[in-house]
Scaffold this motif. Structure first.
Motif, PDB file in Angstrom:
ATOM      1  N   GLY A   1       4.038  34.604  -0.277  1.00 48.08           N
ATOM      2  CA  GLY A   1       3.512  34.026   0.950  1.00 48.08           C
ATOM      3  C   GLY A   1       2.019  33.794   0.879  1.00 48.08           C
ATOM      4  O   GLY A   1       1.511  32.724   1.229  1.00 48.08           O
ATOM      5  N   MET A   2       1.276  34.803   0.409  1.00 47.43           N
ATOM      6  CA  MET A   2      -0.177  34.654   0.283  1.00 47.43           C
ATOM      7  C   MET A   2      -0.543  33.645  -0.796  1.00 47.43           C
ATOM      8  O   MET A   2      -1.506  32.890  -0.657  1.00 47.43           O
ATOM      9  CB  MET A   2      -0.814  36.012  -0.015  1.00 47.43           C
ATOM     10  CG  MET A   2      -0.901  36.927   1.183  1.00 47.43           C
ATOM     11  SD  MET A   2      -1.865  38.428   0.861  1.00 47.43           S
ATOM     12  CE  MET A   2      -0.734  39.299  -0.219  1.00 47.43           C
ATOM     13  N   LEU A   3       0.239  33.627  -1.883  1.00 45.70           N
ATOM     14  CA  LEU A   3      -0.049  32.682  -2.960  1.00 45.70           C
ATOM     15  C   LEU A   3       0.128  31.245  -2.481  1.00 45.70           C
ATOM     16  O   LEU A   3      -0.647  30.353  -2.853  1.00 45.70           O
ATOM     17  CB  LEU A   3       0.852  32.965  -4.159  1.00 45.70           C
ATOM     18  CG  LEU A   3       0.480  32.257  -5.458  1.00 45.70           C
ATOM     19  CD1 LEU A   3      -0.910  32.687  -5.930  1.00 45.70           C
ATOM     20  CD2 LEU A   3       1.512  32.554  -6.547  1.00 45.70           C
ATOM     21  N   ALA A   4       1.138  31.009  -1.640  1.00 46.31           N
ATOM     22  CA  ALA A   4       1.343  29.669  -1.093  1.00 46.31           C
ATOM     23  C   ALA A   4       0.143  29.241  -0.246  1.00 46.31           C
ATOM     24  O   ALA A   4      -0.300  28.092  -0.302  1.00 46.31           O
ATOM     25  CB  ALA A   4       2.621  29.632  -0.261  1.00 46.31           C
ATOM     26  N   VAL A   5      -0.390  30.177   0.537  1.00 44.88           N
ATOM     27  CA  VAL A   5      -1.587  29.888   1.334  1.00 44.88           C
ATOM     28  C   VAL A   5      -2.763  29.585   0.413  1.00 44.88           C
ATOM     29  O   VAL A   5      -3.514  28.630   0.620  1.00 44.88           O
ATOM     30  CB  VAL A   5      -1.919  31.081   2.259  1.00 44.88           C
ATOM     31  CG1 VAL A   5      -3.287  30.884   2.910  1.00 44.88           C
ATOM     32  CG2 VAL A   5      -0.846  31.242   3.324  1.00 44.88           C
ATOM     33  N   ALA A   6      -2.927  30.389  -0.634  1.00 47.58           N
ATOM     34  CA  ALA A   6      -4.052  30.223  -1.561  1.00 47.58           C
ATOM     35  C   ALA A   6      -4.026  28.859  -2.235  1.00 47.58           C
ATOM     36  O   ALA A   6      -5.070  28.217  -2.412  1.00 47.58           O
ATOM     37  CB  ALA A   6      -4.028  31.332  -2.610  1.00 47.58           C
ATOM     38  N   LYS A   7      -2.838  28.405  -2.610  1.00 45.51           N
ATOM     39  CA  LYS A   7      -2.718  27.157  -3.348  1.00 45.51           C
ATOM     40  C   LYS A   7      -2.687  25.921  -2.463  1.00 45.51           C
ATOM     41  O   LYS A   7      -2.694  24.798  -2.972  1.00 45.51           O
ATOM     42  CB  LYS A   7      -1.461  27.203  -4.223  1.00 45.51           C
ATOM     43  CG  LYS A   7      -1.558  28.201  -5.375  1.00 45.51           C
ATOM     44  CD  LYS A   7      -0.349  28.125  -6.280  1.00 45.51           C
ATOM     45  CE  LYS A   7      -0.517  28.985  -7.525  1.00 45.51           C
ATOM     46  NZ  LYS A   7       0.641  28.882  -8.449  1.00 45.51           N
ATOM     47  N   SER A   8      -2.662  26.112  -1.149  1.00 38.01           N
ATOM     48  CA  SER A   8      -2.579  24.956  -0.247  1.00 38.01           C
ATOM     49  C   SER A   8      -3.919  24.248  -0.070  1.00 38.01           C
ATOM     50  O   SER A   8      -3.976  23.146   0.463  1.00 38.01           O
ATOM     51  CB  SER A   8      -2.053  25.403   1.124  1.00 38.01           C
ATOM     52  OG  SER A   8      -2.970  26.274   1.765  1.00 38.01           O
TER      53      SER A   8
END
Length: 293
Positions: A112-119
């Protein structure tokens, strides 16, 4: 003619979770498995055994025998700051997450956090909510994550106003570690803050993950308790707050952080009263009066 099959090189991990370990045999397996159980993310775990004298190393070796995602580094005791630095230097992932050996990642928090980071390509750090768990099992939520992304300097202001946390249990771009020029080795109070303010000052954007990413185990001997606040802890408090003032001046951040820094100074002055420490209190109150004029 014989042909040898060339095994493909495995892709580097998306994220490296660094766990400093010191005499944590009772909790470290739970912490490690909470990361290994994350689905939908290619993660490695780097545990840094910081001179443990219990059987922490044995617990870690048993897990590593069955899961190659766990790496173990052993070093003489140097404190959590040095252990984090060792783990970060060994990390292969583009992103880092620092997890304490007695805390627990919640399901789905890493992807979940990685998806935010890569957005957003300008995001250098992702901050989350978390859950406090007390020794008696009671739980309470942390402060809410910011509603939108902020600059790193703006997030420093939020932390100064007690609207955020100094905790290093955040997802950050590994490249950001180059900004940590001053380590806090030997400190046992405020060492997170010295790292966090340097990381935030260098971060382009801090993005929110508005969900509890981990469970923070609240210890009965909290550092903020007057009963456990020793001379050594107070010396560390004086050291890190003075260092922060110098850092802000060096980075020319006095103006954008003026109101937040005034709040931080006032809070720290009253903390001295709470801890029953008079050293430097008169000067602190004079500064509070200056800030208010």
């Amino acid at each position: 003619q014989r042909f040898h099959k060339i095994m493909p090189t495995p892709p580097p991990p998306d994220i490296s979770v660094v766990i400093p370990v010191y005499n944590a045999s009772a909790t470290v397996e739970r912490a490690v498995r909470s990361v290994l159980d994350q689905r939908g993310v290619n993660a490695e775990i780097i545990t840094v055994d910081d001179g443990s004298t219990d059987n922490s190393a044995s617990v870690l070796r048993t897990i590593a025998e069955t899961d190659s995602r766990l790496r173990i580094i052993s070093q003489p005791n140097g404190g959590p700051s040095k252990a984090r630095r060792t783990g970060a230097d060994a990390a292969a992932g583009e992103w880092l997450f620092f997890l304490d050996a007695d805390d627990i990642m919640t399901d789905g928090s890493l992807p979940g956090m990685l998806a935010v980071a890569k957005s957003d390509t300008e995001t250098d750090m992702v901050v989350s909510e978390f859950i406090y768990r007390h020794p008696d099992g009671r739980e309470q939520p942390s402060l809410k994550a910011p509603e939108t992304s902020l600059t790193g300097v703006d997030y420093i202001g939020k932390v100064f106003r007690m609207e955020g946390y100094w905790t290093l249990s955040v997802m950050l771009r590994k490249e950001l570690m180059k900004s940590v020029a001053t380590d806090s080795a030997g400190m046992h109070f405020g060492e997170d803050a010295l790292w966090k303010i340097q990381l935030l000052a260098a971060a382009r954007k801090v993005a929110p993950y508005p969900h509890p990413a981990f469970i923070y185990m609240q210890m009965p001997d909290s550092l903020s308790s007057p009963q456990t606040f020793t001379d050594e802890k107070f010396a560390n408090f004086m050291r890190y707050t003075s260092w922060m003032e110098t850092f802000i001046h060096h980075k020319n951040l006095q103006q954008p952080l003026a109101e937040s820094l005034a709040f931080f100074r006032k809070y720290n002055a009253f903390q001295r009263l709470h801890w029953r420490r008079a050293e430097g209190l008169a000067d602190a109150l004079i500064q509070v009066r200056r800030d208010s004029s």
